[in-house]
Design a protein around this motif. Structure first.
Motif, PDB file in Angstrom:
ATOM      1  N   GLU A  90       1.014  -1.197  -0.024  1.00  0.00           N
ATOM      2  CA  GLU A  90       0.163   0.277  -0.206  1.00  0.00           C
ATOM      3  C   GLU A  90       0.991   1.533   0.015  1.00  0.00           C
ATOM      4  O   GLU A  90       0.469   1.872  -0.652  1.00  0.00           O
ATOM      5  N   GLN A  91       2.196   1.375  -0.037  1.00  0.00           N
ATOM      6  CA  GLN A  91       2.921   2.375   1.132  1.00  0.00           C
ATOM      7  C   GLN A  91       4.037   2.319   0.704  1.00  0.00           C
ATOM      8  O   GLN A  91       4.987   0.590   1.074  1.00  0.00           O
ATOM      9  N   ARG A 108       2.011   6.592  -1.739  1.00  0.00           N
ATOM     10  CA  ARG A 108       0.473   5.588  -1.549  1.00  0.00           C
ATOM     11  C   ARG A 108       0.855   4.812  -2.888  1.00  0.00           C
ATOM     12  O   ARG A 108       0.443   5.536  -4.053  1.00  0.00           O
ATOM     13  N   SER A 110      -1.934   2.410  -4.969  1.00  0.00           N
ATOM     14  CA  SER A 110      -3.350   2.121  -5.547  1.00  0.00           C
ATOM     15  C   SER A 110      -2.973   0.357  -5.591  1.00  0.00           C
ATOM     16  O   SER A 110      -2.026   0.094  -6.046  1.00  0.00           O
TER      17      SER A 110
END
Length: 155
Positions: A90-91, A108, A110
């Motif tokens: 996710e990050q 971040r 997607s």
């Protein structure tokens, strides 16, 4: 870099991007405000940055690949790449241990994005580059030593 100049650039750049996204209806104003972890980006110690990121219990992972030169000739623009083989990444956060401000970048991702980034960062001197990966709500970490011959940022 003068800290006032840095503050103006951070505020102006961040406000401009988020203002455009909010005006276009892509993000709400509340999302734009919450998107940046101010405490992490302004941390001047590694412990403070890790605490602000909630990374006290990050597990070491060999599934995070950090690409960086063994010796960077110029600390003003050190090429880094990070790739994560951890499912549902996710990050990705890059921290530079010896820089005045520890968090160099935060991305971040997607679900549609490949968990791989390439960027250039400033490095004050030879130090460890730390990478945090948030995946499926858990934090993972990796580190790599980079030698810098000419520093790229002052204190």
């Amino acid at each position: 870099m003068d800290s006032r100049r840095r503050d103006v650039l951070k505020a102006g750049g961040g406000l401009g991007i988020w203002s455009v996204l909010a005006a276009a209806g892509i993000v709400t104003p509340a999302q734009a405000q919450d998107a940046r972890n101010v405490a992490a980006f302004e941390a001047t110690t590694l412990d403070d940055a890790l605490r602000a990121l909630g990374a006290g219990n990050a597990a070491e992972s060999g599934a995070i690949r950090i690409g960086a030169p063994d010796v960077a000739e110029d600390g003003r623009a050190v090429a880094l790449s990070v790739a994560s083989d951890i499912p549902r990444t996710e990050q990705i956060v890059i921290l530079i241990e010896e820089n005045p401000y520890k968090v160099a970048a935060s991305f971040r991702l997607s679900g549609a994005m490949a968990p791989s980034i390439q960027t250039r960062v400033k490095m004050a001197r030879s130090t460890r580059v730390h990478v945090l990966v948030k995946a499926d709500g858990r934090l993972f970490a990796a580190r790599r030593e980079v030698t810098v011959t000419v520093g790229g940022c002052g204190t």
